[in-house]
Design an enzyme around this catalytic site. Structure first.
Site, PDB file in Angstrom:
ATOM      1  CE1 TYR A  53      -3.692  -2.384   0.380  1.00 29.67           C
ATOM      2  CE2 TYR A  53      -2.566  -3.395   2.297  1.00 29.67           C
ATOM      3  CZ  TYR A  53      -3.580  -3.310   1.142  1.00 29.67           C
ATOM      4  OH  TYR A  53      -4.084  -4.719   1.241  1.00 29.67           O
TER       5      TYR A  53
ATOM      6  CG  ASN B 107      -9.972   1.447  -0.804  1.00 33.45           C
ATOM      7  OD1 ASN B 107     -10.484   0.474  -0.509  1.00 33.45           O
ATOM      8  ND2 ASN B 107      -8.514   2.080  -0.716  1.00 33.45           N
TER       9      ASN B 107
ATOM     10  CG  ASP C  89     -28.221  -5.458  -1.231  1.00 30.49           C
ATOM     11  OD1 ASP C  89     -27.912  -5.610  -2.131  1.00 30.49           O
ATOM     12  OD2 ASP C  89     -28.682  -6.174  -0.229  1.00 30.49           O
TER      13      ASP C  89
ATOM     14  CG  HIS D 278      -9.769  -2.113  -4.999  1.00 28.50           C
ATOM     15  ND1 HIS D 278     -10.154  -2.401  -3.610  1.00 28.50           N
ATOM     16  CD2 HIS D 278     -10.779  -2.181  -5.633  1.00 28.50           C
ATOM     17  CE1 HIS D 278     -11.510  -2.618  -3.777  1.00 28.50           C
ATOM     18  NE2 HIS D 278     -11.763  -2.683  -4.930  1.00 28.50           N
ATOM     19  CB  ILE D 279      -4.114   1.462  -2.543  1.00 30.28           C
ATOM     20  CG1 ILE D 279      -4.953   2.677  -1.859  1.00 30.28           C
ATOM     21  CG2 ILE D 279      -2.766   1.872  -2.453  1.00 30.28           C
ATOM     22  CD1 ILE D 279      -4.727   3.189  -0.615  1.00 30.28           C
ATOM     23  CB  SER D 280      -2.886  -3.264  -3.861  1.00 31.84           C
ATOM     24  OG  SER D 280      -4.148  -4.057  -3.747  1.00 31.84           O
TER      25      SER D 280
END
Length: 144
Positions: free
Chosen positions: A23, A74, A87, A100-102
């Site tokens: 990260y 995220n 939902d 998403h960081i990765s």
């Protein structure tokens, strides 16, 4: 002014400390500062939040239904487990970016099946913390 909710899920409060090889070393506070500065430059207002609690994230999504023009989320570990967040996001009928960081697709198979992607307008993965800045630029275009 267009308002964008930037919502962050569990363990992201530990960015910069937790698994920096995945990260990076940037903290969530630094990402917040980037987002606030970029939002001002782009003519957006950003509401930046993080929680380790699923219900709190769901409440923010419900709030966004009447307060926001877009959501960048995220969901972290909830990406793969939370039908409740899925939902809630389905009830938000404006642009939604799953972030998403990765690059989750380069990681273990458990990270390959996102529930959130089923309702996201777009998915961003692997840009590191810079993905937040890119997501705000996309939101600027989509909410004009």
């Amino acid at each position: 002014m267009r308002k964008i909710y930037v919502l962050n899920g569990p363990n992201l409060n530990l960015l910069g400390q937790r698994e920096p090889e995945i990260y990076g070393h940037i903290t969530l506070d630094q990402i917040r500062e980037w987002c606030e500065a970029d939002a001002a430059e782009l003519g957006l207002e950003v509401v930046f939040r993080q929680s380790n609690f699923e219900g709190e994230i769901i409440q923010w999504i419900h709030e966004a239904r009447t307060q926001a023009d877009g959501i960048v989320i995220n969901p972290a570990g909830y990406t793969f487990t939370s039908i409740a967040i899925l939902d809630a996001l389905k009830t938000f009928d404006k642009p939604k970016i799953e972030l998403h960081i990765s690059n989750v697709h380069q990681r273990e198979e458990i990270y390959h099946k996102s529930l959130v992607s089923r309702t996201a307008t777009a998915v961003m993965a692997g840009f590191g913390a810079f993905g937040y800045r890119l997501a705000l630029r996309a939101m600027k275009e989509w909410t004009q």
